[in-house]
Design an enzyme around this catalytic site. Structure first.
Site, short mmCIF file in Angstrom:
data_model
loop_
_atom_site.label_atom_id
_atom_site.label_comp_id
_atom_site.label_asym_id
_atom_site.label_seq_id
_atom_site.Cartn_x
_atom_site.Cartn_y
_atom_site.Cartn_z
N CYS A 76 0.82 -1.22 0.00
CA CYS A 76 0.00 0.00 0.00
C CYS A 76 0.85 1.27 0.00
O CYS A 76 0.33 2.36 -0.19
CB CYS A 76 -0.92 0.02 1.22
N HIS A 116 -2.56 7.38 4.67
CA HIS A 116 -3.10 6.19 4.01
C HIS A 116 -4.48 5.89 4.62
O HIS A 116 -4.64 5.90 5.83
CB HIS A 116 -2.16 5.01 4.23
N ASN A 145 -9.88 0.69 2.02
CA ASN A 145 -8.44 0.79 1.78
C ASN A 145 -8.16 0.36 0.34
O ASN A 145 -8.24 -0.83 0.02
CB ASN A 145 -7.72 -0.12 2.78
#
Ligand code: COA
Length: 331
Positions: free
Chosen positions: A119, A252, A282
């Site tokens: 990520c 994030h 996410n």
């Protein structure tokens, strides 16, 4: 790795994001796993996410964002000489998704490659593109971050299905006259890698059919809350800035509780924090550019403002960037 920009002004001159059409609410996921809207909202802050259709792959989601980012920068594909795509869900391992997109965009002169950093991929890709421009190897770069994690999720595993979503974003990087990136901090802790892994995805276990994401949520939670704070603090110190200097914080988008914890520990007030995890979950490499594009669309990114972005994810990896925002005025 940590460093502050030394002279070369490189900024973001075009920014856009794109998500699949199809919305899955928490209630929709109740038909696949034993979960509830109440649990998901309370533990993650997520209310819905987008999942790609069966026929859609990464470049289908990322190309519209790339195209729009170029248009916003007043450029065409042929004008860029570098295309980096951060993703853990490329259309296939090769040809790379970046090469596919360079072809579709008409970027015949561009060097193009995919980058894997979980990520955190978008943060790593930004740092690399910055370095290429600062060194004079590239004049105009397109950095894409995107994932279609729905394709590698076990739709019977409630610990992962409810937190992820699909989406992509893209930015154009060019030399600018004012502002631009002030520095980057990147890190990796392979020892923690087993807490978020895709065992059947490469040459180690290629003969095992298990190609779904596995996660130890509690350990990743602890890691995330720690590195979002430490990475930001290190980078601010390196760049001679303090938390009070930050105008916009783009963390994030993994979990509302992780974001609130990091912002609280750092001392960044809520109104400066960009949050869209409630609507997209996410989206991995797509998370930060998606949040950044939304902040821009909402008029939250203004000339001269200091924007802090921090990502974290599989690897385990993390990365921060500090940028003084410039309106789109490429030098
Ligand atoms: N619905 C309902 N119950 C669930 C559930 C779900 N989707 N997922 C887990 N549970 C249950 C567990 O089985 C457990 O039950 P038990 O107490 O009977 O064993 C209980 O809820 C608590 O589980 P736990 O894992 O401790 O919950 P948590 O508060 O840590 O929340 C996460 C789980 C995954 C939301 C949280 O740990 C997290 O966000 N971690 C970070 C993940 C992340 O960001 N990953 C990507 C990084 S890029």
């Amino acid at each position: 790795m940590i460093g502050s920009a030394n002279g070369a002004r490189v900024g973001i001159t075009g920014l856009a994001a794109h998500v699949p059409e199809r919305v899955y609410t928490n209630a929709d996921l109740e038909q696949f796993v034993d979960t509830t809207d109440e649990w998901i909202v309370e533990r993650t802050g997520i209310r819905e996410r987008r999942f790609a259709e069966k026929h859609e792959a990464l470049t289908d989601i990322a190309l519209p964002a790339a195209q729009e980012a170029l248009e916003k920068a007043g450029l065409q594909g042929k004008d860029i000489d570098l295309l980096i795509c951060a993703t853990v869900t490329p259309d296939m391992m090769f040809p790379t998704s970046s090469a596919i997109m360079a072809d579709r965009l008409g970027a015949a002169e561009a060097g193009a490659y995919d980058l894997l950093a979980g990520c955190t991929g978008f943060m790593y890709a930004l740092a690399q593109a910055y370095g290429m421009l600062a060194a004079g190897l590239s004049q105009r770069a397109l950095v894409v971050g995107g994932d279609v994690l729905s394709k590698i999720l076990d739709w019977s595993d409630r610990s992962t299905l409810v937190i992820f979503g699909d989406g992509a974003g893209a930015v154009v990087l060019e030399r600018v006259e004012r502002g631009g990136f002030l520095g980057f901090e990147l890190g990796a802790d392979g020892a923690g890698g087993g807490n978020l892994w895709l065992p059947g995805s490469g040459s180690r276990h290629f003969d095992e059919p298990d190609s779904f994401v596995k996660m130890n949520g509690r350990e990743v939670f602890k890691f995330a809350t720690r590195v979002l704070v430490s990475s930001a603090e290190k980078l601010l110190a390196e760049c001679g800035k303090t938390v009070a200097d930050i105008d916009v914080y783009v963390p994030h988008q993994a979990n509302r509780r992780i974001i609130d914890h990091a912002a609280g520990k750092l001392g960044i007030p809520e109104e400066k924090v960009v949050v869209n995890v409630d609507r997209y979950g996410n989206t991995s490499s797509g998370s930060i550019p998606l949040a950044l594009a939304e902040a821009e669309a909402d008029g939250r990114l203004r000339e001269g403002e200091l924007v802090l972005m921090t990502g974290m994810g599989a690897g385990l990896t993390w990365g921060s960037a500090l940028i003084e925002w410039t309106e789109r005025t490429a030098a």
